[in-house]
Design a protein around this motif. Structure first.
Motif, PDB file in Angstrom:
ATOM      1  N   LYS A   1     -49.696  21.503  -3.463  1.00 20.77           N
ATOM      2  CA  LYS A   1     -50.843  21.653  -4.363  1.00 20.77           C
ATOM      3  C   LYS A   1     -50.681  20.840  -5.645  1.00 20.77           C
ATOM      4  O   LYS A   1     -51.663  20.416  -6.249  1.00 20.77           O
ATOM      5  CB  LYS A   1     -51.032  23.129  -4.730  1.00 20.77           C
ATOM      6  N   LEU A   2     -49.437  20.638  -6.065  1.00 21.49           N
ATOM      7  CA  LEU A   2     -49.197  19.944  -7.327  1.00 21.49           C
ATOM      8  C   LEU A   2     -49.169  18.424  -7.185  1.00 21.49           C
ATOM      9  O   LEU A   2     -49.312  17.711  -8.172  1.00 21.49           O
ATOM     10  CB  LEU A   2     -47.856  20.398  -7.932  1.00 21.49           C
ATOM     11  N   THR A   3     -48.972  17.945  -5.983  1.00 28.08           N
ATOM     12  CA  THR A   3     -48.784  16.509  -5.779  1.00 28.08           C
ATOM     13  C   THR A   3     -50.087  15.836  -5.356  1.00 28.08           C
ATOM     14  O   THR A   3     -50.762  16.298  -4.439  1.00 28.08           O
ATOM     15  CB  THR A   3     -47.721  16.277  -4.684  1.00 28.08           C
ATOM     16  N   PRO A   4     -50.441  14.724  -6.002  1.00 31.18           N
ATOM     17  CA  PRO A   4     -51.631  13.972  -5.576  1.00 31.18           C
ATOM     18  C   PRO A   4     -51.416  13.442  -4.150  1.00 31.18           C
ATOM     19  O   PRO A   4     -50.285  13.130  -3.765  1.00 31.18           O
ATOM     20  CB  PRO A   4     -51.701  12.809  -6.571  1.00 31.18           C
ATOM     21  N   PRO A   5     -52.489  13.333  -3.364  1.00 33.58           N
ATOM     22  CA  PRO A   5     -52.349  12.906  -1.963  1.00 33.58           C
ATOM     23  C   PRO A   5     -51.623  11.571  -1.810  1.00 33.58           C
ATOM     24  O   PRO A   5     -50.865  11.385  -0.865  1.00 33.58           O
ATOM     25  CB  PRO A   5     -53.791  12.804  -1.471  1.00 33.58           C
ATOM     26  N   GLU A   6     -51.818  10.663  -2.768  1.00 38.17           N
ATOM     27  CA  GLU A   6     -51.172   9.353  -2.623  1.00 38.17           C
ATOM     28  C   GLU A   6     -49.651   9.416  -2.829  1.00 38.17           C
ATOM     29  O   GLU A   6     -48.934   8.473  -2.505  1.00 38.17           O
ATOM     30  CB  GLU A   6     -51.788   8.319  -3.588  1.00 38.17           C
ATOM     31  N   PHE A   7     -49.134  10.554  -3.336  1.00 35.15           N
ATOM     32  CA  PHE A   7     -47.690  10.699  -3.542  1.00 35.15           C
ATOM     33  C   PHE A   7     -47.052  11.693  -2.578  1.00 35.15           C
ATOM     34  O   PHE A   7     -45.855  11.949  -2.675  1.00 35.15           O
ATOM     35  CB  PHE A   7     -47.395  11.130  -4.985  1.00 35.15           C
ATOM     36  N   LEU A   8     -47.819  12.238  -1.669  1.00 34.69           N
ATOM     37  CA  LEU A   8     -47.264  13.232  -0.732  1.00 34.69           C
ATOM     38  C   LEU A   8     -46.139  12.639   0.117  1.00 34.69           C
ATOM     39  O   LEU A   8     -45.161  13.330   0.417  1.00 34.69           O
ATOM     40  CB  LEU A   8     -48.364  13.801   0.167  1.00 34.69           C
ATOM     41  N   HIS A   9     -46.261  11.378   0.481  1.00 34.42           N
ATOM     42  CA  HIS A   9     -45.198  10.765   1.283  1.00 34.42           C
ATOM     43  C   HIS A   9     -43.885  10.693   0.496  1.00 34.42           C
ATOM     44  O   HIS A   9     -42.802  10.802   1.055  1.00 34.42           O
ATOM     45  CB  HIS A   9     -45.619   9.373   1.780  1.00 34.42           C
ATOM     46  N   LEU A  10     -43.987  10.534  -0.836  1.00 33.55           N
ATOM     47  CA  LEU A  10     -42.779  10.520  -1.671  1.00 33.55           C
ATOM     48  C   LEU A  10     -42.149  11.919  -1.729  1.00 33.55           C
ATOM     49  O   LEU A  10     -40.921  12.057  -1.721  1.00 33.55           O
ATOM     50  CB  LEU A  10     -43.102  10.025  -3.082  1.00 33.55           C
ATOM     51  N   ASP A  11     -43.017  12.926  -1.786  1.00 33.95           N
ATOM     52  CA  ASP A  11     -42.497  14.302  -1.784  1.00 33.95           C
ATOM     53  C   ASP A  11     -41.801  14.618  -0.468  1.00 33.95           C
ATOM     54  O   ASP A  11     -40.762  15.280  -0.451  1.00 33.95           O
ATOM     55  CB  ASP A  11     -43.622  15.314  -2.025  1.00 33.95           C
ATOM     56  N   GLN A  12     -42.384  14.148   0.621  1.00 31.76           N
ATOM     57  CA  GLN A  12     -41.766  14.383   1.926  1.00 31.76           C
ATOM     58  C   GLN A  12     -40.379  13.756   1.968  1.00 31.76           C
ATOM     59  O   GLN A  12     -39.421  14.362   2.431  1.00 31.76           O
ATOM     60  CB  GLN A  12     -42.649  13.819   3.056  1.00 31.76           C
TER      61      GLN A  12
END
Length: 156
Positions: A121-132
């Protein structure tokens, strides 16, 4: 010893035979000596084991006390820190945050307890791959640093 023959004539002089009956091995002096040595060695072994066990227990208690003190000190620091501190797991779930983070993100402690705060919820969609990628790294190393959004939509 005296005896008679088949005619009933008794031997007047008599004969003697010396018979030595030795005690069974478990009643011999050597057995008692070995048994006493074994008992003394057993008591010594038990006492040394109990001393070692007591020492290990004392060391564990001291380590536990140090850990408890350190954890309490960290909790005091975390709750009074002007720095945002987040404790999360490698799957992206947020386990705990201090009040600074809640204020920065615009969430309440109740939101955290109800599970309404997570990295997805906190991460913008364009950065989700970085979170993964960060979560995979956290599974290996035990820490990660993902990006996030405030509830207002601003990036931080």
């Amino acid at each position: 010893m005296s005896g008679s023959n088949n005619d009933g004539i008794w031997n007047e002089n008599g004969k003697s035979i010396q018979i030595n009956i030795t005690p069974p091995w478990w009643k011999s002096g050597w057995f008692y000596f070995i048994l006493i040595c074994f008992l003394i060695a057993s008591v010594g072994f038990i006492v040394s084991y109990l001393i070692k066990l007591n020492s290990e227990i004392r060391e564990r208690i001291q380590a536990e006390d140090k850990l408890k003190f350190s954890a309490e000190r960290f909790e005091r620091w975390k709750s009074s820190s002007p720095i945002g501190i987040i404790q999360s797991n490698a799957k992206g779930g947020i386990n705990d945050v201090n009040e600074t983070v809640l204020t920065m993100l615009g969430y309440s402690r109740q939101d955290l307890l109800e599970g309404n705060i997570d990295w997805i919820k906190l991460t913008p969609p364009e950065f989700l791959h970085l979170d993964q990628k960060a979560m995979e790294e956290a599974a290996d190393k035990g820490f990660w640093t993902p990006s996030g959004l405030l509830t207002s939509g601003k990036k931080w």
